[in-house]
Design a protein around this motif. Structure first.
Motif, PDB file in Angstrom:
ATOM      1  N   GLN A  41      -6.372  -3.868   3.458  1.00 29.11           N
ATOM      2  CA  GLN A  41      -6.039  -5.192   2.934  1.00 29.11           C
ATOM      3  C   GLN A  41      -7.227  -6.144   2.990  1.00 29.11           C
ATOM      4  O   GLN A  41      -7.384  -7.003   2.127  1.00 29.11           O
ATOM      5  CB  GLN A  41      -4.855  -5.769   3.715  1.00 29.11           C
ATOM      6  CG  GLN A  41      -3.547  -5.050   3.427  1.00 29.11           C
ATOM      7  CD  GLN A  41      -2.443  -5.474   4.362  1.00 29.11           C
ATOM      8  OE1 GLN A  41      -2.676  -5.833   5.509  1.00 29.11           O
ATOM      9  NE2 GLN A  41      -1.216  -5.426   3.879  1.00 29.11           N
ATOM     10  N   SER A  42      -8.057  -5.985   4.003  1.00 33.70           N
ATOM     11  CA  SER A  42      -9.238  -6.844   4.117  1.00 33.70           C
ATOM     12  C   SER A  42     -10.435  -6.255   3.382  1.00 33.70           C
ATOM     13  O   SER A  42     -11.526  -6.811   3.428  1.00 33.70           O
ATOM     14  CB  SER A  42      -9.597  -7.064   5.588  1.00 33.70           C
ATOM     15  OG  SER A  42      -9.898  -5.842   6.222  1.00 33.70           O
ATOM     16  N   ARG A  43     -10.220  -5.121   2.722  1.00 32.23           N
ATOM     17  CA  ARG A  43     -11.263  -4.429   1.955  1.00 32.23           C
ATOM     18  C   ARG A  43     -12.486  -4.122   2.822  1.00 32.23           C
ATOM     19  O   ARG A  43     -13.629  -4.233   2.390  1.00 32.23           O
ATOM     20  CB  ARG A  43     -11.664  -5.252   0.721  1.00 32.23           C
ATOM     21  CG  ARG A  43     -10.536  -5.387  -0.310  1.00 32.23           C
ATOM     22  CD  ARG A  43     -10.902  -6.363  -1.409  1.00 32.23           C
ATOM     23  NE  ARG A  43      -9.902  -6.409  -2.477  1.00 32.23           N
ATOM     24  CZ  ARG A  43      -8.776  -7.116  -2.422  1.00 32.23           C
ATOM     25  NH1 ARG A  43      -8.503  -7.813  -1.340  1.00 32.23           N
ATOM     26  NH2 ARG A  43      -7.930  -7.104  -3.434  1.00 32.23           N
ATOM     27  N   ASP A  44     -12.201  -3.722   4.051  1.00 33.69           N
ATOM     28  CA  ASP A  44     -13.258  -3.351   4.994  1.00 33.69           C
ATOM     29  C   ASP A  44     -13.618  -1.889   4.733  1.00 33.69           C
ATOM     30  O   ASP A  44     -13.123  -0.971   5.395  1.00 33.69           O
ATOM     31  CB  ASP A  44     -12.768  -3.553   6.429  1.00 33.69           C
ATOM     32  CG  ASP A  44     -13.863  -3.302   7.455  1.00 33.69           C
ATOM     33  OD1 ASP A  44     -14.905  -2.726   7.102  1.00 33.69           O
ATOM     34  OD2 ASP A  44     -13.660  -3.668   8.634  1.00 33.69           O
ATOM     35  N   LEU A  45     -14.482  -1.658   3.758  1.00 36.44           N
ATOM     36  CA  LEU A  45     -14.824  -0.295   3.354  1.00 36.44           C
ATOM     37  C   LEU A  45     -15.502   0.479   4.472  1.00 36.44           C
ATOM     38  O   LEU A  45     -15.220   1.666   4.678  1.00 36.44           O
ATOM     39  CB  LEU A  45     -15.731  -0.342   2.117  1.00 36.44           C
ATOM     40  CG  LEU A  45     -15.088  -0.874   0.836  1.00 36.44           C
ATOM     41  CD1 LEU A  45     -16.151  -1.073  -0.243  1.00 36.44           C
ATOM     42  CD2 LEU A  45     -14.010   0.081   0.333  1.00 36.44           C
ATOM     43  N   ALA A  46     -16.389  -0.174   5.198  1.00 36.32           N
ATOM     44  CA  ALA A  46     -17.075   0.514   6.284  1.00 36.32           C
ATOM     45  C   ALA A  46     -16.088   0.917   7.373  1.00 36.32           C
ATOM     46  O   ALA A  46     -16.159   2.036   7.913  1.00 36.32           O
ATOM     47  CB  ALA A  46     -18.165  -0.382   6.864  1.00 36.32           C
ATOM     48  N   GLY A  47     -15.146   0.040   7.693  1.00 41.06           N
ATOM     49  CA  GLY A  47     -14.134   0.377   8.688  1.00 41.06           C
ATOM     50  C   GLY A  47     -13.276   1.545   8.246  1.00 41.06           C
ATOM     51  O   GLY A  47     -12.933   2.432   9.040  1.00 41.06           O
ATOM     52  N   LEU A  60     -16.756   8.185  -1.492  1.00 37.99           N
ATOM     53  CA  LEU A  60     -16.131   7.946  -2.795  1.00 37.99           C
ATOM     54  C   LEU A  60     -14.608   7.978  -2.683  1.00 37.99           C
ATOM     55  O   LEU A  60     -13.914   7.156  -3.291  1.00 37.99           O
ATOM     56  CB  LEU A  60     -16.604   8.996  -3.802  1.00 37.99           C
ATOM     57  CG  LEU A  60     -18.051   8.879  -4.281  1.00 37.99           C
ATOM     58  CD1 LEU A  60     -18.413  10.088  -5.144  1.00 37.99           C
ATOM     59  CD2 LEU A  60     -18.272   7.587  -5.059  1.00 37.99           C
ATOM     60  N   GLY A  61     -14.074   8.935  -1.913  1.00 41.86           N
ATOM     61  CA  GLY A  61     -12.630   9.008  -1.740  1.00 41.86           C
ATOM     62  C   GLY A  61     -12.077   7.782  -1.047  1.00 41.86           C
ATOM     63  O   GLY A  61     -11.010   7.268  -1.402  1.00 41.86           O
ATOM     64  N   VAL A  62     -12.805   7.298  -0.043  1.00 41.57           N
ATOM     65  CA  VAL A  62     -12.404   6.092   0.670  1.00 41.57           C
ATOM     66  C   VAL A  62     -12.438   4.882  -0.266  1.00 41.57           C
ATOM     67  O   VAL A  62     -11.469   4.118  -0.372  1.00 41.57           O
ATOM     68  CB  VAL A  62     -13.336   5.862   1.881  1.00 41.57           C
ATOM     69  CG1 VAL A  62     -13.166   4.440   2.428  1.00 41.57           C
ATOM     70  CG2 VAL A  62     -13.056   6.893   2.971  1.00 41.57           C
ATOM     71  N   TYR A  63     -13.554   4.707  -0.953  1.00 41.38           N
ATOM     72  CA  TYR A  63     -13.735   3.546  -1.838  1.00 41.38           C
ATOM     73  C   TYR A  63     -12.704   3.566  -2.967  1.00 41.38           C
ATOM     74  O   TYR A  63     -12.083   2.532  -3.284  1.00 41.38           O
ATOM     75  CB  TYR A  63     -15.149   3.578  -2.400  1.00 41.38           C
ATOM     76  CG  TYR A  63     -15.692   2.266  -2.912  1.00 41.38           C
ATOM     77  CD1 TYR A  63     -14.863   1.226  -3.323  1.00 41.38           C
ATOM     78  CD2 TYR A  63     -17.070   2.069  -2.999  1.00 41.38           C
ATOM     79  CE1 TYR A  63     -15.390   0.027  -3.797  1.00 41.38           C
ATOM     80  CE2 TYR A  63     -17.612   0.863  -3.470  1.00 41.38           C
ATOM     81  CZ  TYR A  63     -16.759  -0.141  -3.869  1.00 41.38           C
ATOM     82  OH  TYR A  63     -17.272  -1.324  -4.331  1.00 41.38           O
ATOM     83  N   ALA A  64     -12.489   4.730  -3.568  1.00 46.02           N
ATOM     84  CA  ALA A  64     -11.517   4.847  -4.660  1.00 46.02           C
ATOM     85  C   ALA A  64     -10.115   4.489  -4.185  1.00 46.02           C
ATOM     86  O   ALA A  64      -9.348   3.821  -4.896  1.00 46.02           O
ATOM     87  CB  ALA A  64     -11.541   6.261  -5.229  1.00 46.02           C
ATOM     88  N   SER A  65      -9.768   4.907  -2.976  1.00 43.81           N
ATOM     89  CA  SER A  65      -8.433   4.638  -2.439  1.00 43.81           C
ATOM     90  C   SER A  65      -8.232   3.158  -2.155  1.00 43.81           C
ATOM     91  O   SER A  65      -7.182   2.585  -2.465  1.00 43.81           O
ATOM     92  CB  SER A  65      -8.220   5.455  -1.159  1.00 43.81           C
ATOM     93  OG  SER A  65      -8.324   6.838  -1.423  1.00 43.81           O
ATOM     94  N   VAL A  66      -9.228   2.520  -1.554  1.00 45.00           N
ATOM     95  CA  VAL A  66      -9.130   1.083  -1.271  1.00 45.00           C
ATOM     96  C   VAL A  66      -8.997   0.307  -2.580  1.00 45.00           C
ATOM     97  O   VAL A  66      -8.192  -0.630  -2.694  1.00 45.00           O
ATOM     98  CB  VAL A  66     -10.349   0.602  -0.470  1.00 45.00           C
ATOM     99  CG1 VAL A  66     -10.347  -0.923  -0.344  1.00 45.00           C
ATOM    100  CG2 VAL A  66     -10.374   1.244   0.916  1.00 45.00           C
TER     101      VAL A  66
END
Length: 377
Positions: A163-169, A187-193
């Motif tokens: 929800q906070s778009r904390d991609l690194a977290g 990429l999988g993490v970023y795409a999912s967020v």
């Protein structure tokens, strides 16, 4: 009678209510009135501080109402600004402090909000059972696992990150599943967020309400599983053996989903931006060659590339669009039988009848489809 004293004012880019997770990503300033500035002595010793402020634009209160996700809760079980006592509390990162002005990040207060108190954040007192970093070993909790936030919602921490778009977290959390950091996982993490933040209803309760349809069984898929909560075990991950670095997120009952696919020039972008990683990938992974030192270097460069990619805008990496799709049926609940040969339980739908006996496929010598690195075979 308790009297609140205004000690300062919030200076923010936001003059009206906005998405709190967006607001918390922006830097704000707190200007403390000159007569109270002596009270800031050594506040810079604290990396995080707690700010008590007023919801100065709130008009009245509601005892029940929708929270961010759309769920209805009571005002004391929510962070709604419409409260009987219109006070807000935020724990923020203290970026700098000079001449009575605090630069902070993480504050969801509007411009002009009155500040009534500032105090250092003390994890031992202020973070409950979980500690500041949101992690805890449930077995170590003195009061038992039921006091931990994850007891009621196992995905509470990941959802806060999404929800906070904390991609690194999110990537750090996904790494615990995947075992290493690499561009595919990132990429999988970023795409999912990106997909989950397209809709407030894109959050999984682990009961097949949210589905992720992945089209490749690579590192990308682990990023999707970790962030969306859609996994093979909870029957919310669907694998279509298309060999495309893409996935679709959809909710049952909705005719449309969000499909995210990696752009076709990503390989060239990766080679250009992180050439050392690409060289090591060719040597260590593709050719299965290289020394122990090469493997160590591969992990280091993979980590650098993974977190570096998160700084790029989503539109540079992905094509994102709405698609019409039909979700598969819910996973069936079927009877279990016992194989007459090995004595192990087997789902009835996966058993083989051999004369008067019921056998598992392995004992019957039947073909058994399986997912390997090459796909379904």
């Amino acid at each position: 009678m308790i009297r609140l004293t205004r000690i300062g004012t919030v200076n923010s880019d936001f003059t009206e209510q906005a998405d709190p997770f967006v607001m918390r990503r922006h830097e704000s300033r707190i200007t403390v009135d000159e007569k109270y500035r002596e009270g800031l002595f050594r506040l810079e010793d604290s990396a995080y501080v707690m700010v008590v402020f007023g919801f100065h634009q709130a008009d009245g209160f509601d005892l029940k109402g929708p929270i961010y996700s759309g769920e209805i809760k009571g005002v004391f079980a929510s962070r709604s600004p419409r409260r009987p006592s219109p006070l807000g509390v935020s724990t923020v990162r203290l970026l700098s402090m000079a001449d009575g002005v605090l630069a902070v990040r993480g504050l969801d207060a509007l411009d002009g909000s009155p500040v009534f108190d500032i105090k250092p954040h003390a994890p031992v007192f202020d973070s409950g059972a979980e500690g500041w970093n949101g992690t805890a070993d449930a077995g170590a909790l003195d009061t038992g696992p039921e006091t931990h936030p994850a007891y009621a919602d196992p995905r509470f921490k990941m959802l806060r990150l999404v929800q906070s778009r904390d991609l690194a977290g999110c990537l750090l959390a996904a790494g615990t599943l995947h075992g290493h950091y690499c561009p595919g996982l990132a990429l999988g993490v970023y795409a999912s967020v990106a997909a989950m933040n397209r809709s407030r209803e894109s959050f999984s309760d682990g009961l097949e309400n949210l589905l992720a349809i992945v089209e490749v069984n690579s590192c990308f898929a682990d990023g999707v599983q970790a962030v969306t909560g859609c996994t093979l075990g909870n029957n919310s991950l669907v694998y279509r053996d298309l060999g495309k670095t893409a996935f679709t997120l959809l909710r049952r009952g909705s005719p449309r989903g969000i499909r995210v696919s990696v752009k076709t020039d990503f390989g060239a972008l990766l080679n250009e931006t992180y050439p050392e990683f690409s060289t090591l990938f060719e040597k260590v992974i593709k050719k299965r060659a290289g020394s122990t030192e090469d493997m160590t270097a591969f992990k280091v460069k993979g980590r650098e590339a993974s977190f570096g990619l998160l700084s790029l805008p989503a539109e540079r990496l992905f094509d994102i669009r709405e698609v019409e799709t039909e979700p598969p049926p819910f996973a069936p609940i079927v009877e279990s039988l016992v194989c007459a040969r090995c004595g192990e339980q087997v789902m009835k739908t996966k058993s083989v009848t051999a004369g008067a006996d019921t056998l598992c496929r392995a004992c019957a010598g039947a073909a058994v489809p399986c997912v390997t690195g090459a796909g379904i075979g």
